[in-house]
Design an enzyme around this catalytic site. Structure first.
Site, short mmCIF file in Angstrom:
data_model
loop_
_atom_site.label_atom_id
_atom_site.label_comp_id
_atom_site.label_asym_id
_atom_site.label_seq_id
_atom_site.Cartn_x
_atom_site.Cartn_y
_atom_site.Cartn_z
N ASN A 169 5.86 3.26 -2.80
CA ASN A 169 5.26 4.13 -3.81
C ASN A 169 4.89 3.27 -5.01
O ASN A 169 5.75 2.89 -5.80
CB ASN A 169 6.21 5.25 -4.21
N ASP A 204 -6.05 -2.94 -6.60
CA ASP A 204 -7.15 -2.01 -6.34
C ASP A 204 -6.57 -0.60 -6.26
O ASP A 204 -6.42 -0.03 -5.18
CB ASP A 204 -7.86 -2.40 -5.04
N CYS A 209 -12.03 2.12 -10.02
CA CYS A 209 -13.09 3.13 -9.93
C CYS A 209 -13.09 4.03 -11.16
O CYS A 209 -13.85 4.99 -11.22
CB CYS A 209 -12.93 3.95 -8.65
N GLU A 245 0.86 -1.19 0.00
CA GLU A 245 0.00 0.00 0.00
C GLU A 245 0.89 1.24 0.00
O GLU A 245 1.99 1.21 0.54
CB GLU A 245 -0.88 -0.05 1.24
#
Length: 122
Positions: free
Chosen positions: A33, A52, A78, A5
């Site tokens: 990163n 994701d 998204c 993450e």
């Protein structure tokens, strides 16, 4: 399970959640990163991978899979445009096959949807 993450706060939250559920010995979490080329290169080989990313997509992460491709990738997005861009790399350059796709309306009364695509490699 290995989680990677970009946010230190989310890495800490994931580690706490693993401890809370008695899974700390089965999970590892790292902050890096994810927009840098090769950000996950040192993590080794995985059989399955969940991606994701934020709206910007995961183009550098997807490119960095060359040479260590997991058998299956589940990509949650998204932004359909960045999913399409990254899917092109997975299919045309890395030899994946889009095996399933769908959308989930997680934001009622808005134009936003989450797209989910599953890519398999023999």
């Amino acid at each position: 399970v290995t989680g990677v993450e970009g946010s230190a706060a989310l890495v800490a939250r994931a580690a706490e959640n693993a401890r809370h559920n008695g899974l700390e010995g089965q999970c590892a979490f790292e902050q890096t990163n994810l927009f840098e080329a090769g950000a996950c290169a040192g993590l080794g080989q995985f059989d399955k991978q969940l991606i994701d990313p934020p709206r910007e997509g995961a183009v550098e992460l997807v490119k960095s899979l060359a040479g260590r491709e997991p058998r299956r990738i589940v990509y949650v997005s998204c932004d359909p445009a960045t999913l399409a861009r990254d899917a092109r790399i997975l299919v045309e350059l890395l030899g994946y096959r889009l095996s399933q796709a769908g959308v989930v309306n997680m934001f009622a009364h808005t134009a936003h949807v989450e797209s989910i695509a599953v890519f398999d490699r023999e």
